[in-house]
Write an enzyme that holds these catalytic residues in place. Structure first.
Site, PDB file in Angstrom:
ATOM      1  N   GLY A   9       1.035  -2.624   9.961  1.00 24.98           N
ATOM      2  CA  GLY A   9       0.929  -1.228  10.367  1.00 24.98           C
ATOM      3  C   GLY A   9       0.560  -0.363   9.182  1.00 24.98           C
ATOM      4  N   CYS A  10       0.888   0.904   9.254  1.00 22.30           N
ATOM      5  CA  CYS A  10       0.602   1.864   8.191  1.00 22.30           C
ATOM      6  C   CYS A  10       1.168   1.354   6.871  1.00 22.30           C
ATOM      7  CB  CYS A  10       1.210   3.217   8.544  1.00 22.30           C
ATOM      8  SG  CYS A  10       1.090   4.416   7.215  1.00 22.30           S
ATOM      9  N   PHE A  11       0.342   1.287   5.857  1.00 24.08           N
ATOM     10  CA  PHE A  11       0.766   0.641   4.615  1.00 24.08           C
ATOM     11  C   PHE A  11       1.765   1.426   3.784  1.00 24.08           C
ATOM     12  CE2 PHE A  11      -3.913   1.489   3.108  1.00 24.08           C
ATOM     13  CZ  PHE A  11      -3.723   2.858   3.043  1.00 24.08           C
ATOM     14  N   TRP A  12       1.970   2.704   4.052  1.00 23.67           N
ATOM     15  CA  TRP A  12       2.889   3.501   3.228  1.00 23.67           C
ATOM     16  C   TRP A  12       4.318   2.972   3.289  1.00 23.67           C
ATOM     17  CZ3 TRP A  12       1.034   8.664   5.718  1.00 23.67           C
ATOM     18  CH2 TRP A  12      -0.250   8.978   5.251  1.00 23.67           C
TER      19      TRP A  12
END
Length: 156
Positions: A9-12
């Site tokens: 998913g979103c890498f953050w």
């Protein structure tokens, strides 16, 4: 030192979680698994380059076994939703393990099979397990994104 590369998913939030594990030497967020050389965030967001948002982890296998990284990966996201994590939709958010060696491939496939057979999820695990190809570092403002903003996590 070894490398491990995961898309969840979103890498953050994925980066922030892996960064906190003892034995992780460094992390970089970026793009892997696509057909475009040197993609930008804007390119990847079009969902046409084939890249996944990933975290490339450098770790010390004497302190941190790869299998422990896999355990964290499975807990970070829902590996049964193709091309989606939470509100983020698109192939760039797919669940994927990019392996760097035959040993990593074997460990990832065994872990996926165990998870699938465990009954933890109603639907089958759809995580891709593929050889690591070129990794393209994301723009600087994405690196340690949550840390720079004083946030502990995002929606994941």
């Amino acid at each position: 030192m070894e490398k491990a590369t995961f898309g969840a998913g979103c890498f953050w939030g994925v980066e922030a979680t892996f960064r906190s594990i003892p034995g992780v030497v460094s992390t970089l967020v970026g793009y892997c698994g696509g057909k475009t050389d040197n993609p930008t965030y804007q390119d990847v967001c079009t969902d046409t380059t084939g890249h996944a948002e990933v975290v490339e982890i450098t770790f010390d296998p004497a302190q941190l076994p790869y299998e422990q990284l896999l355990e964290t990966f499975w807990k970070l996201h829902d590996p049964t939703t193709p091309n989606r994590q939470g509100p983020d939709v698109g192939s760039q958010y797919r669940s994927v393990i990019f392996f760097h060696s035959p040993a990593q491939e074997a460990a990832a496939r065994a872990a996926k099979e165990r998870l699938d057979k465990s009954g933890k999820f109603r639907n089958p695990v759809v995580t891709q397990i593929v050889p690591a190809g070129p990794f393209y570092k994301a723009e600087d403002y994405h690196q340690r994104y949550l840390e720079k903003r004083g946030l502990a996590s995002c929606h994941l």
